[in-house]
Each structure stands twice: as structure tokens, then as C-alpha cells.
Write an enzyme that holds these catalytic residues in place. Structure first.
Site, PDB file in Angstrom:
ATOM      1  N   VAL A   1       0.901  -1.436   0.026  1.00 35.92           N
ATOM      2  CA  VAL A   1       0.022   0.030  -0.011  1.00 35.92           C
ATOM      3  C   VAL A   1       0.834   1.348  -0.024  1.00 35.92           C
ATOM      4  O   VAL A   1       0.714   2.237  -0.678  1.00 35.92           O
ATOM      5  CB  VAL A   1      -0.988   0.007   1.219  1.00 35.92           C
ATOM      6  CG1 VAL A   1      -1.759   1.338   1.274  1.00 35.92           C
ATOM      7  CG2 VAL A   1      -2.177  -1.181   1.025  1.00 35.92           C
ATOM      8  N   CYS A   2       1.813   1.164   0.764  1.00 33.04           N
ATOM      9  CA  CYS A   2       2.633   2.416   0.947  1.00 33.04           C
ATOM     10  C   CYS A   2       3.474   2.646  -0.599  1.00 33.04           C
ATOM     11  O   CYS A   2       3.829   3.794  -0.721  1.00 33.04           O
ATOM     12  CB  CYS A   2       3.636   2.348   2.091  1.00 33.04           C
ATOM     13  SG  CYS A   2       2.982   2.137   3.723  1.00 33.04           S
ATOM     14  N   THR A   3       3.734   1.549  -1.223  1.00 29.50           N
ATOM     15  CA  THR A   3       4.507   1.803  -2.357  1.00 29.50           C
ATOM     16  C   THR A   3       3.642   2.674  -3.217  1.00 29.50           C
ATOM     17  O   THR A   3       4.154   3.588  -4.235  1.00 29.50           O
ATOM     18  CB  THR A   3       4.769   0.277  -2.980  1.00 29.50           C
ATOM     19  OG1 THR A   3       5.747  -0.307  -1.986  1.00 29.50           O
ATOM     20  CG2 THR A   3       5.387   0.454  -4.352  1.00 29.50           C
TER      21      THR A   3
ATOM     22  N   LEU B   1       3.409   6.432  -2.099  1.00 31.27           N
ATOM     23  CA  LEU B   1       4.605   7.058  -2.475  1.00 31.27           C
ATOM     24  C   LEU B   1       4.508   7.735  -3.918  1.00 31.27           C
ATOM     25  O   LEU B   1       4.845   8.718  -4.279  1.00 31.27           O
ATOM     26  CB  LEU B   1       5.845   6.458  -1.756  1.00 31.27           C
ATOM     27  CG  LEU B   1       6.149   6.519  -0.318  1.00 31.27           C
ATOM     28  CD1 LEU B   1       7.041   5.159  -0.184  1.00 31.27           C
ATOM     29  CD2 LEU B   1       6.604   7.883   0.067  1.00 31.27           C
TER      30      LEU B   1
END
Length: 219
Positions: A44-46, A49
Site C-alpha cells: 500500500v505504501c509503495t 509514495l
């Protein structure tokens, strides 16, 4: 330490993908968004960002700098940026803070004081609360705090919308109603009398004695 809106954002010195920064000096006389991540190389963070990189120009137009933080070291961030490019098509050009000793995460009340002093050996679940967004004004005060679960990707268009409201209402004595978007009618605050409202805004509609709407100020 529990952070609240209108409190001063804690200052810190940290290593980033663009060198050492002092946070308040880095903000300067503009606005900033600090958004955090529980671990590098998480799915999810990928996407987040990369999404932020894709609309960095929208933040820049509003005089807002963006900076990310993950509780992993800076050299790991550099490798992660390659994956973000592959997954989203965007290069992360804004700085990413390395918080391997968890100092910034604790300073911003995202992890408890007893969480230890290293990111090594910690899983994303251990750092699940490092999923917050802070909007910080030129006065270094916190204007907005949002915290998301790990399974819910953040909506950065909503953060832009909120910034539009915060910047507008910092300049004029107005508030914005539910689901407001740039250019729509706004609410006149209770501190403005009817007479003063006419002088300031020209005209307004009284929906309720305590709810007065007018066109969005443009000056």
C-alpha cells in the site's frame, strides 16, 4: 506526548534521501505535509509514495513541500524508490526521512515510548500506527492530522482539498461546508456580523440564524 491541531509541530534533525535536514528550517516560511509509513517495501505504501510523486506539482502550486518518513534507514529508501518507479511510473523526488531509531515516530506520537530504539526486527504490524499525515503551516503549527489503517490507501486528492480549505480559511473569516471543493460557496464564521459580512463579501444567504453562506472570496 499527544499532538493536537494548533500545537507546534515538533522539530527534529534527521537523515533523508536528500541529506541531513532540520525540519523547521526545511519547512521555511511555507507549508508542509509530513506523511509516514510503517515499513519499506510494503504494497500500500509503495502505491502511496508513487501517487504523491505524481501530484507533487499540485502541492507545489499551493506553496506546500512534501516529505515522507519510514522507520527504515535511508539506504533502504533508495532501493525502495526503484520499486516505486516500477509500480507507479513516478520518480520520488521529494525527500524521505530515515527513522531507524524510531525517534521521529515517537516524537510525533505514532509509536509509544516503549517501542524500542531500532527499526530492525520490527514488522509492519509492529509499526501499524505509523500511518499519519500532518499538514503544517508557515507558523510551524499543526493544521490537520489524519491517521489511516495499513490496509487503506490514502486519498491525496482529499489532502489537497483540505489544504485548499485550510489556506482559504486562514486568510478569510470563513469556513467550508461538507464536501466543499475549490470555487464553491463557503460559510461565514460567527465572528463576522451581518453588517461586516455585507462589507466583506457583498451578499450572503441566511440558511439558518447560525449558518450563512456566501461566494468563495478570491482576493
Amino acid at each position: 506526548m499527544s499532538l493536537r491541531i494548533n500545537e507546534t509541530a515538533p522539530d527534529f534533525t534527521a537523515e533523508t534521501t536528500q541529506g541531513t535536514i532540520n525540519f523547521h528550517e526545511w519547512i521555511g516560511d511555507g507549508w508542509a505535509v509530513l506523511f509516514s509509513h510503517p515499513k519499506n517495501f510494503t504494497p500500500v505504501c509503495t502505491t502511496e509514495l508513487g501517487a504523491m510523486a505524481g501530484i507533487e506539482g499540485e502541492f507545489r502550486k499551493r506553496g506546500v513541500k512534501i516529505i515522507g518518513i519510514s522507520v527504515d534507514p535511508v539506504d533502504s529508501h533508495a532501493k525502495w524508490k526503484n520499486d516505486i518507479k516500477v509500480a507507479t511510473g513516478f520518480d520520488v523526488e521529494y525527500p524521505l526521512i530515515g527513522d531507524r531509531d524510531l525517534k521521529v515516530a515517537k516524537l510525533y506520537d505514532m509509536l509509544p515510548a516503549g517501542a524500542g530504539d531500532t527499526s530492525e526486527g520490527r514488522t509492519p504490524a509492529d509499526n501499524a500506527t505509523v500511518r499519519s499525515v500532518y499538514v503544517i503551516g508557515p507558523d510551524k503549527k499543526i493544521k490537520l492530522i489524519l491517521t489511516y489503517p495499513m490496509t487503506t490507501g490514502r486519498n491525496f486528492n482529499e489532502i489537497l482539498r483540505a489544504i485548499d480549505s485550510i489556506q482559504l480559511t486562514a486568510k478569510h473569516q470563513v469556513a467550508t461546508p461538507a464536501n466543499w471543493k475549490q470555487g464553491e460557496d463557503v460559510i461565514i464564521t460567527a465572528a463576522v456580523s451581518n453588517e461586516d459580512a455585507i462589507q466583506r463579501f457583498g451578499s450572503f444567504d441566511t440558511v439558518l440564524p447560525y449558518l450563512r453562506k456566501t461566494k468563495q472570496p478570491t482576493a
